[in-house]
Design a protein around this motif. Structure first.
Motif, PDB file in Angstrom:
ATOM      1  N   ARG A 197       0.657  -1.268   0.105  1.00  0.00           N
ATOM      2  CA  ARG A 197       0.020   0.221   0.037  1.00  0.00           C
ATOM      3  C   ARG A 197       0.911   1.365  -0.054  1.00  0.00           C
ATOM      4  NH1 ARG A 197      -4.890   0.013   3.998  1.00  0.00           N
ATOM      5  NH2 ARG A 197      -5.864  -2.015   3.810  1.00  0.00           N
ATOM      6  N   CYS A 198       0.303   2.266  -0.590  1.00  0.00           N
ATOM      7  CA  CYS A 198       0.774   3.671  -0.658  1.00  0.00           C
ATOM      8  C   CYS A 198       0.571   4.130   0.941  1.00  0.00           C
ATOM      9  CB  CYS A 198       0.367   4.541  -1.797  1.00  0.00           C
ATOM     10  SG  CYS A 198       0.711   6.334  -1.375  1.00  0.00           S
ATOM     11  N   LEU A 199       1.540   4.452   1.563  1.00  0.00           N
ATOM     12  CA  LEU A 199       1.265   5.103   2.873  1.00  0.00           C
ATOM     13  C   LEU A 199       0.925   6.588   2.888  1.00  0.00           C
ATOM     14  CD1 LEU A 199       4.009   3.605   5.464  1.00  0.00           C
ATOM     15  CD2 LEU A 199       1.774   2.739   4.857  1.00  0.00           C
ATOM     16  N   GLY A 200       0.951   7.135   1.644  1.00  0.00           N
ATOM     17  CA  GLY A 200       0.413   8.567   1.611  1.00  0.00           C
ATOM     18  C   GLY A 200      -1.040   8.413   1.556  1.00  0.00           C
ATOM     19  N   CYS A 201      -1.639   7.487   0.797  1.00  0.00           N
ATOM     20  CA  CYS A 201      -3.101   7.485   0.670  1.00  0.00           C
ATOM     21  C   CYS A 201      -3.897   6.105   1.171  1.00  0.00           C
ATOM     22  CB  CYS A 201      -3.540   7.970  -0.873  1.00  0.00           C
ATOM     23  SG  CYS A 201      -3.042   6.553  -2.099  1.00  0.00           S
ATOM     24  N   ARG A 202      -2.999   5.365   1.583  1.00  0.00           N
ATOM     25  CA  ARG A 202      -3.613   3.875   1.991  1.00  0.00           C
ATOM     26  C   ARG A 202      -4.120   3.106   0.937  1.00  0.00           C
ATOM     27  NH1 ARG A 202      -1.473   2.926   7.203  1.00  0.00           N
ATOM     28  NH2 ARG A 202      -0.717   5.096   7.756  1.00  0.00           N
ATOM     29  N   THR A 220       5.307   7.139  -9.310  1.00  0.00           N
ATOM     30  CA  THR A 220       4.384   8.069  -8.490  1.00  0.00           C
ATOM     31  C   THR A 220       2.988   6.936  -8.204  1.00  0.00           C
ATOM     32  OG1 THR A 220       3.513   9.014 -10.391  1.00  0.00           O
ATOM     33  CG2 THR A 220       5.219  10.332  -8.996  1.00  0.00           C
ATOM     34  N   CYS A 221       2.487   7.312  -7.230  1.00  0.00           N
ATOM     35  CA  CYS A 221       1.131   6.541  -6.504  1.00  0.00           C
ATOM     36  C   CYS A 221       0.127   7.085  -7.942  1.00  0.00           C
ATOM     37  CB  CYS A 221       0.792   6.952  -5.349  1.00  0.00           C
ATOM     38  SG  CYS A 221      -0.715   6.431  -4.984  1.00  0.00           S
ATOM     39  N   SER A 222      -0.446   6.083  -8.501  1.00  0.00           N
ATOM     40  CA  SER A 222      -1.679   6.492  -9.635  1.00  0.00           C
ATOM     41  C   SER A 222      -2.632   7.136  -8.559  1.00  0.00           C
ATOM     42  CB  SER A 222      -1.951   5.235 -10.215  1.00  0.00           C
ATOM     43  OG  SER A 222      -2.596   4.333  -9.422  1.00  0.00           O
ATOM     44  N   ASN A 223      -2.906   7.050  -7.513  1.00  0.00           N
ATOM     45  CA  ASN A 223      -4.123   7.511  -6.712  1.00  0.00           C
ATOM     46  C   ASN A 223      -3.849   9.095  -6.228  1.00  0.00           C
ATOM     47  OD1 ASN A 223      -6.779   7.476  -5.552  1.00  0.00           O
ATOM     48  ND2 ASN A 223      -5.796   7.378  -3.519  1.00  0.00           N
ATOM     49  N   CYS A 224      -2.601   9.113  -5.468  1.00  0.00           N
ATOM     50  CA  CYS A 224      -2.433  10.360  -4.656  1.00  0.00           C
ATOM     51  C   CYS A 224      -1.064  11.075  -5.668  1.00  0.00           C
ATOM     52  CB  CYS A 224      -1.996  10.383  -3.141  1.00  0.00           C
ATOM     53  SG  CYS A 224      -0.473   9.525  -2.839  1.00  0.00           S
ATOM     54  N   GLY A 225      -0.585  10.732  -6.304  1.00  0.00           N
ATOM     55  CA  GLY A 225       0.641  11.497  -6.958  1.00  0.00           C
ATOM     56  C   GLY A 225       1.848  11.473  -6.385  1.00  0.00           C
TER      57      GLY A 225
HETATM   58 ZN   LIG Z   1      -0.930   7.306  -2.938  1.00  0.00          ZN
END
Ligand SMILES: [Zn+2]
Length: 231
Positions: A197-202, A220-225
């Motif tokens: 998981r991305c810890l920025g947006c979970r 980069t995370c495709s959800n939060c960038g």
């Molecule tokens: Zn993210």
């Protein structure tokens, strides 16, 4: 070292610089201002100014009383000088003398009251002065410790700045620009990946994203960038 590890390290250094700069700012504030001292000094100054005002009142009233005393003396000279024989005139002067005496007595009462207040305030001001002098001494000794802490922080910041330059030398311009951009928008530009998981947006990363994160280039995370870092 992978680009993502490097940029993650840059972020760690930036965060440390930010925290230590803030700490230093707080310490500098405490070196330059001390609330306890400033309050004690203000209390003393207010009391001292009030005393000055009282002393001025006393001086002015005393001068007025002196004037009345002199006028009364003149009337008494006339009354008891033996030159005035006219009884009506004498009565007039006696009345005037009585008025002046009453006026003088009133002024003397106020003067006495003021003198008592001035004496009491002297003691109070001396106490307030001792309090602010003590606060000043306390502040001075705190300053020594605080200055030591500030020097230590400055040294640490210089070390961090050096480390930052070392990292920057190994980061390409494009990545740095992207890092700065995300940082200004999101606060934190690089986030760790934990348990997929991305810890920025979970949000869980896709298999292909996870594969790419394991590579050497920055993903980069495709959800939060945010930039992803897999430790
Ligand atoms: Zn993210």
């Amino acid at each position: 070292m992978s680009s993502s590890k490097r940029i993650y390290e840059l972020q760690q250094v930036d965060l440390s610089i930010q925290a230590k700069s803030k700490e230093l700012e707080g310490i500098n504030l405490r070196i330059n201002h001390d609330e306890a001292y400033e309050l004690a000094k203000a209390n003393h100054d207010t009391a001292r100014d009030a005393q000055k005002e009282r002393e001025k009142q006393y001086k002015d009233l005393d001068a007025e009383a002196e004037g009345v005393r002199a006028a009364l003396q003149q009337i008494n000279d006339k009354l008891y000088g033996g030159k005035i024989k006219n009884p009506k005139e004498l009565v007039g002067y006696e009345q005037e003398a009585g008025m002046f005496k009453g006026n003088l007595s009133g002024k003397d009462d106020v003067l006495l009251e003021l003198m008592e207040k001035i004496d009491a305030a002297k003691t109070e001001i001396k106490k307030l002065q001792e309090i602010y002098k003590t606060a000043e001494t306390d502040w001075q000794s705190r300053k020594v410790t605080l200055t030591g802490q500030a020097d230590q922080l400055k040294e640490e910041l210089a070390g961090l700045e050096k480390k930052r330059q070392e990292i920057l030398a190994a980061v390409d311009k494009e990545t740095l620009t992207a890092y700065e951009n995300i940082k200004s928008r999101k606060g934190q530009a690089v986030v760790r990946v934990e348990q997929g998981r991305c810890l920025g947006c979970r949000v869980s990363l896709s298999i292909s994203e996870l594969q790419r994160v394991k590579g050497i280039s920055i993903v980069t995370c495709s959800n939060c960038g945010r930039m992803l870092y897999l430790s």
